[in-house]
Design a protein around this motif. Structure first.
Motif, PDB file in Angstrom:
ATOM      1  N   ARG A 257      84.145  32.699  76.824  1.00  0.00           N
ATOM      2  CA  ARG A 257      83.101  32.150  77.699  1.00  0.00           C
ATOM      3  C   ARG A 257      81.930  31.754  76.815  1.00  0.00           C
ATOM      4  O   ARG A 257      81.406  32.567  76.070  1.00  0.00           O
ATOM      5  CB  ARG A 257      82.685  33.195  78.744  1.00  0.00           C
ATOM      6  N   ARG A 258      81.519  30.488  76.919  1.00  0.00           N
ATOM      7  CA  ARG A 258      80.465  29.963  76.059  1.00  0.00           C
ATOM      8  C   ARG A 258      79.368  29.331  76.916  1.00  0.00           C
ATOM      9  O   ARG A 258      79.660  28.610  77.868  1.00  0.00           O
ATOM     10  CB  ARG A 258      81.051  28.930  75.102  1.00  0.00           C
ATOM     11  N   VAL A 259      78.105  29.633  76.561  1.00  0.00           N
ATOM     12  CA  VAL A 259      76.957  29.100  77.301  1.00  0.00           C
ATOM     13  C   VAL A 259      76.792  27.626  76.981  1.00  0.00           C
ATOM     14  O   VAL A 259      76.714  27.227  75.809  1.00  0.00           O
ATOM     15  CB  VAL A 259      75.667  29.852  76.959  1.00  0.00           C
ATOM     16  N   ILE A 260      76.755  26.809  78.034  1.00  0.00           N
ATOM     17  CA  ILE A 260      76.488  25.369  77.875  1.00  0.00           C
ATOM     18  C   ILE A 260      75.010  25.095  78.102  1.00  0.00           C
ATOM     19  O   ILE A 260      74.334  24.486  77.263  1.00  0.00           O
ATOM     20  CB  ILE A 260      77.346  24.544  78.864  1.00  0.00           C
ATOM     21  N   THR A 261      74.491  25.546  79.241  1.00  0.00           N
ATOM     22  CA  THR A 261      73.064  25.378  79.542  1.00  0.00           C
ATOM     23  C   THR A 261      72.548  26.653  80.219  1.00  0.00           C
ATOM     24  O   THR A 261      73.301  27.363  80.885  1.00  0.00           O
ATOM     25  CB  THR A 261      72.801  24.185  80.488  1.00  0.00           C
ATOM     26  N   ARG A 262      71.290  26.902  80.002  1.00  0.00           N
ATOM     27  CA  ARG A 262      70.639  28.033  80.691  1.00  0.00           C
ATOM     28  C   ARG A 262      69.239  27.606  81.090  1.00  0.00           C
ATOM     29  O   ARG A 262      68.453  27.155  80.244  1.00  0.00           O
ATOM     30  CB  ARG A 262      70.587  29.272  79.798  1.00  0.00           C
ATOM     31  N   SER A 263      68.942  27.729  82.362  1.00  0.00           N
ATOM     32  CA  SER A 263      67.621  27.390  82.891  1.00  0.00           C
ATOM     33  C   SER A 263      66.944  28.671  83.363  1.00  0.00           C
ATOM     34  O   SER A 263      67.443  29.345  84.275  1.00  0.00           O
ATOM     35  CB  SER A 263      67.748  26.399  84.049  1.00  0.00           C
ATOM     36  N   VAL A 264      65.813  29.003  82.730  1.00  0.00           N
ATOM     37  CA  VAL A 264      65.091  30.234  83.085  1.00  0.00           C
ATOM     38  C   VAL A 264      64.230  29.969  84.314  1.00  0.00           C
ATOM     39  O   VAL A 264      63.336  29.111  84.288  1.00  0.00           O
ATOM     40  CB  VAL A 264      64.222  30.724  81.920  1.00  0.00           C
TER      41      VAL A 264
END
Length: 389
Positions: A257-264
């Motif tokens: 599982r790999r992070v593509i985008t993260r919005s805080v």
């Protein structure tokens, strides 16, 4: 020849002698009665008695005390004219501490005094009533300070809290539960020291999910707090983010599982804990001067919305009591500190550093004045009239 006195003269002399005797008797009665001030369970009034000791004074008021009651001075101590006698009768107080019901036999009059008797265990605790409230028949609920851990979204978050239940803790931390999430132990369970709370997220099969962001814990030394104690200066609060993952499958099972985008959405807020370094064995090295204590008090009086006239009254009152010295101790009683609390340990309800911290003493003193007299000028007027407040 002998002249007998007129009957009217005889009667006049007799009446005069009777009046003199009555006056002498009344004067002697008044003189030998000892007036004193009786403080009985917080009710203060003036009384008088024939006798010499505290026991004589209480007997004259038809008051009996037991070994569990508190009497100051002691029963055998002499009572001078105008002296103050304090009586606190013992009673059963029903407590609930971290969900466990207990019964305490105590002479405490207020919630703050109950916390003082419980000692360090109640330091920083959440209480179901104000510390200045009188102790009544209702159960007093106390939630002590605890270290807990929360396992959520693959993270372990340590937290210091005095809240009562798991539900209260998660709300305080800002943890958002989603439909189908499970919490162990349950939301309505009482918190305990070193408890671990595990939150299992419901699986939705979606690649984009909301996640909790862990906050950091920052420890800072504080010389105004006794060594070995810790105080939460700022509560930690978790953040929240929306994360989109790229999921790789191997034989139908997730392999990577790999992070593509993260919005805080919400930034986490650090938890800041003050660690005490003050050496209470040497209070002279940690107390402020009278002028510094006055500056602290003047600001706190203004914070309460009291005007400059109230500050003038408070300045005069505590100058008379202690000359604004933090370590002022009355050699004839256990009164202590700037407000001369009797006993000084009463101020523990405002903070464990009451022996040396001017702010703690002033906080307790202003609370006492507001609860008993309403304003500093009310307390100063009483002190001028009675010699104490």
């Amino acid at each position: 020849m002998r002249v007998l006195p007129d009957n009217r003269v005889v009667r006049f002399v007799a009446r005069a002698l009777i009046m003199v005797m009555v006056a002498v008797t009344a004067t002697a009665y008044t003189y030998y009665q000892r007036p004193f001030v009786l403080d009985y369970n917080g009710m203060v009034y003036e009384a008088a008695f024939f006798g010499r000791t505290v026991a004589d004074a209480l007997a004259a008021q038809d008051l009996t005390v037991t070994d569990q009651d508190h009497v100051y001075p002691a029963l055998g101590a002499p009572v001078g004219r105008g002296d103050r006698v304090v009586v606190r009768t013992a009673k059963q107080i029903h407590l609930e501490i971290d969900g466990e019901q207990q019964v305490l036999t105590s002479t405490a009059l207020t919630v703050g005094e109950v916390l003082e008797e419980l000692g360090a265990r109640a330091s920083g605790a959440e209480v179901s009533a104000s510390r200045g409230d009188s102790v009544g028949r209702d159960i007093l609920r106390i939630s002590t300070v605890k270290d807990v851990s929360v396992l959520i979204d693959g993270q372990e978050i340590d937290h210091v809290t005095s809240l009562g239940t798991v539900r209260d803790l998660l709300l305080d931390m800002g943890v958002v539960l989603q439909e189908g999430d499970s919490v162990d132990p349950g939301l309505d369970e009482h918190l305990g020291d070193d408890m671990t709370i595990t939150i299992a997220r419901a699986s939705t099969g979606a690649d984009t999910i909301k996640e909790t962001l862990k906050y950091d814990t920052v420890e800072r030394e504080d010389s105004s707090i006794p060594k070995g104690e810790k105080v939460v200066v700022q509560k930690g609060r978790v953040g929240e983010a929306v994360t989109t993952y790229s999921v790789s499958l191997l034989n139908g099972e997730e392999a990577e599982r790999r992070v593509i985008t993260r919005s805080v959405l919400v930034e986490p807020r650090d938890e800041i804990i003050a660690i005490g370094t003050m050496d209470v064995s040497n209070p002279a090295t940690s107390v402020v001067s009278p002028s510094e204590a006055k500056a602290i008090a003047k600001a706190m009086v203004a914070d309460k919305g009291w005007d400059s006239s109230q500050w003038t009254c408070l300045e005069s009152l505590w100058h008379k009591e202690s000359n604004w010295r933090v370590t002022a101790a009355n050699p004839s009683s256990s009164a202590y500190g700037i407000p001369q609390a009797l006993p000084g340990s009463k101020m523990a309800s405002a903070g464990a550093d009451w022996r040396t911290n001017a702010r703690t003493q002033i906080t307790w003193g202003l609370g006492y004045i507001q609860g008993r007299y309403g304003t500093p000028c009310g307390a100063w007027s009483h002190s001028q009239a009675r010699g104490w407040y």
